[in-house]
Design an enzyme around this catalytic site. Structure first.
Site, PDB file in Angstrom:
ATOM      1  N   LYS A  57     -24.773   9.583   5.919  1.00  0.00           N
ATOM      2  CA  LYS A  57     -24.159  10.514   4.961  1.00  0.00           C
ATOM      3  C   LYS A  57     -22.850  11.074   5.492  1.00  0.00           C
ATOM      4  CE  LYS A  57     -28.031  11.787   2.148  1.00  0.00           C
ATOM      5  NZ  LYS A  57     -28.919  12.847   1.679  1.00  0.00           N
ATOM      6  N   ASN A  58     -22.176  10.287   6.258  1.00  0.00           N
ATOM      7  CA  ASN A  58     -20.972  10.755   6.922  1.00  0.00           C
ATOM      8  C   ASN A  58     -19.767   9.991   6.368  1.00  0.00           C
ATOM      9  OD1 ASN A  58     -18.921  10.105   8.936  1.00  0.00           O
ATOM     10  ND2 ASN A  58     -20.096  11.426  10.300  1.00  0.00           N
TER      11      ASN A  58
END
Ligand SMILES: [Zn+2]
Lengths: 333, 325
Positions: free
Chosen positions: B113-114
């Protein structure tokens, strides 16, 4: 017709009010005594972190932990003399997210003179692509978030003339989906955070006419769950930051009254950490400045008059927006 | 090569103790007398980033700098400056980018989720002009989190850029079999059709058929109903004139189904007919009012305020009295 809904259950003893003292201490101490590793780990979002914390304090009528000179001086040193952009902290590369946060902070303290304003204008202008979209930095990632950052920054500086607004609007319009929502790029899934960015963008540029107002209002209302909280997409868990994004979007659309405000208030108040202070994404989780400013701002939009009035487009105190004589478009009820 | 970045690794040597770094003076985090500094984080982290700051300032392009950014990226993949500097070095040293693909893949699988890691991946694929591993990578990530926005964004970019639409509808189908409420998959369905065949009459007919049969399985499914409404945007006759949809909706209602989405679409069909002059008397303002009341009081009480608002607007437009005012 049993349907499993992704949601949470609220506990019994929910605080009835905003725990001001706790939150003020929480923000002031964040990164000072507490958990220094985390502070170091987050240097890539330092300026935005300052914006969240300082805005939360201002909305709570509390004074900042440092003098305005100290804060401004720090921001000044984060401005890249070459590109004009502002980085998250010293020795980092400039990014539009931090550039907006920096401008928001300085506008709040009426101290834009601390930075090279024309440098910022040049930086934002240079991030616009021929199709009207904006990248976040020199590496070229395109996202409607950056379209919002660009026009929010320039409007706060009263320099919207620096970019091609019509093309910028065309790009955002091309990210409108069949469900009325908006995504990060054309045909990317609708997402409440990006809907806020796009509506914020259209509010600043006075172009809310391109929105399917009723369809989008319904999609946003669908985000409310039986717990009262709001999620950001179908079948996701409720979260305080989405409460802000959905709520500010509904406010911009003039449809705030469509939500169950009391249930939502209860959910947001339940996300307060009664021991350490601060708001978390959901009750019982670890609090942080990000969810704290959005929790307080959402309560402000819901009419809580123990905090200052917040502007739904800029997520800044309304008195600052008034002082700057900005009138972002908000549709009537 | 040992993995320097792992904290659990007993062999980890701090940069300050590595002979090849002895010429560099580490640069501690200097927040310019900014009072909010108080640093006491783990030694590895501080050691690595002190050297990182020093080397960034020198703009050194070297093998050791590349290795240092690997450690720095592993310690904090969200630090966008690390990735930008790393790309400068990769270019400067003309490194094998396939190795780099493998490196970033490992981090993506841990930190999916980066933003930074996905962007790094995208730049590499652009440089290599080789999208062959991307579908597999995104499928791997989506198998653990089927709605991961970054993975979908990356997948859409790859498919669109390299024209890899073949087989995508089958993949969507697979995901929907697993979770029929997966909104990301429904959106992907729209993306594929929009960018390939387009919504021709024939495609529209097939898609409506497909969607109705999915709705029949589970009627309380926001995503499927929204997709149906999206399809009907392409029906020139509008929302309320498609005979297949009308028959389906009425049959469902007759069978006592009261899914809020079913009632909501009938409300909108009524309003469309009323607005167009009321060609179909089955879709009247009166029916819309009754449905709104049912939604408000019984079937969608969470959104009671919304349906009240709807009632008020029907009342003011059609002139029919409502309980609202
Ligand atoms: Zn959140």
């Amino acid at each position: 017709m049993a349907t499993i809904i992704k949601d949470i259950t609220l506990q019994e003893n929910i605080p009835q009010n905003i725990l001001f003292e706790k939150h003020i201490d929480f923000i002031k101490e964040y990164g000072q005594k507490e958990n220094n590793f985390e502070y170091a780990m987050t240097d890539y979002l330092r300026i935005s972190g300052m914006y969240w914390g300082l805005t939360a304090l201002e909305l709570m009528n509390a004074s900042p932990p440092h003098t305005i000179e100290e804060i401004s001086d720090y921001i000044k040193h984060c401005q890249d003399p070459e590109s004009g952009g502002i980085s998250s902290c010293l020795n980092h590369d400039p990014h539009i997210l931090h550039t907006l946060s920096a401008v928001q902070i300085l506008c709040m303290y009426d101290n834009l003179k601390a930075i090279d304003v024309e440098g910022v204008v040049k930086y934002v202008k240079n991030l616009q692509l021929p199709n009207g979209s904006f990248t976040g930095d020199k590496w070229g990632e395109v996202d409607t978030r950056f379209s919002f950052c660009a026009v929010a920054t320039l409007s706060l500086l009263n320099r919207m003339d620096a970019i091609d607004v019509n093309k910028a609007v065309d790009f955002v319009a091309s990210c409108k989906n069949f469900d009325g929502g908006f995504g990060s790029r054309p045909l990317s899934e609708s997402h409440a955070g990006l809907i806020y960015c796009c509506l914020g963008f259209l509010s600043v540029t006075n172009r809310l006419d391109i929105v399917d107002r009723d369809k989008l209002a319904w999609w946003l209302c669908e985000r409310q769950l039986p717990s009262g909280g709001l999620n950001g997409r179908p079948e996701k868990l409720p979260d305080v930051c989405y409460s802000w994004w959905v709520l500010s979007s509904l406010t911009i659309l003039g449809k705030l009254h469509c939500i169950d405000a009391n249930a939502l208030k209860k959910f947001i108040l339940a996300c307060q950490d009664t021991e350490s202070g601060g708001f978390a994404d959901r009750p019982g989780d670890i609090p942080d400045p990000f969810h704290t400013v959005f929790g307080i701002s959402a309560l402000s939009l819901l009419g809580n008059d123990t905090v200052q009035k917040v502007n739904p487009t800029y997520c800044m105190p309304q008195h600052v927006i008034d002082r700057l004589q900005l009138k972002p478009q908000i549709l009537d009820n | 090569m040992s993995d320097y970045s792992s904290d659990e690794n007993d062999d980890y040597v701090l940069y300050k103790n590595r002979p090849e770094w002895s010429d560099i003076t580490p640069l501690a985090q200097d927040d310019n007398e900014e009072p909010i500094v108080a640093i006491d984080y783990t030694e590895n982290f501080k050691d690595c980033y002190d050297y990182f700051r020093a080397i960034v300032q020198k703009k050194e392009i070297s093998e050791r700098a590349l290795e240092l950014t690997q450690t720095a990226a592993n310690l904090n993949p969200a630090n966008y400056t690390v990735w930008q500097y790393r790309r400068d070095i990769l270019k400067g040293l003309d490194k094998d980018l396939h190795e780099e693909l493998e490196f970033v893949e490992k981090i993506i699988l841990k930190q999916s989720k980066n933003y930074q890691v996905w962007h790094h991946r995208k730049v590499l694929v652009e440089w290599l002009k080789d999208p062959s591993k991307e579908k597999y990578l995104t499928e791997h990530v989506l198998s653990k989190d089927a709605k991961n926005y970054h993975a979908w964004q990356h997948r859409q970019w790859v498919i669109k850029t390299f024209k890899l639409y073949d087989g995508e509808l089958d993949y969507v189908d697979l995901l929907l079999k697993d979770d029929i409420r997966n909104n990301s998959a429904w959106n992907q369905r729209y993306f594929v059709i929009n960018n390939t065949t387009g919504f021709t009459e024939e495609v529209l007919r097939q898609e409506i058929e497909y969607t109705l049969s999915r709705i029949r399985e589970i009627t309380e499914n926001e995503s499927a109903w929204n997709y149906l409404r999206g399809l009907l945007l392409h029906d020139k006759a509008g929302l309320s004139n498609n005979t297949t949809v009308k028959a389906f909706v009425e049959e469902l209602y007759e069978s006592n189904n009261r899914s809020p989405f079913l009632l909501a679409i009938i409300v909108d069909m009524c309003l469309e007919q009323v607005g167009a002059g009321g060609g179909d008397s089955n879709y009247s303002a009166k029916r819309a009012v009754e449905l709104c009341k049912d939604l408000m009081e019984k079937f969608d009480t969470v959104r009671a305020n919304y349906w009240q608002h709807m009632l008020d607007s029907i009342g003011s437009e059609s002139g029919e009295g409502t309980s609202g005012n």
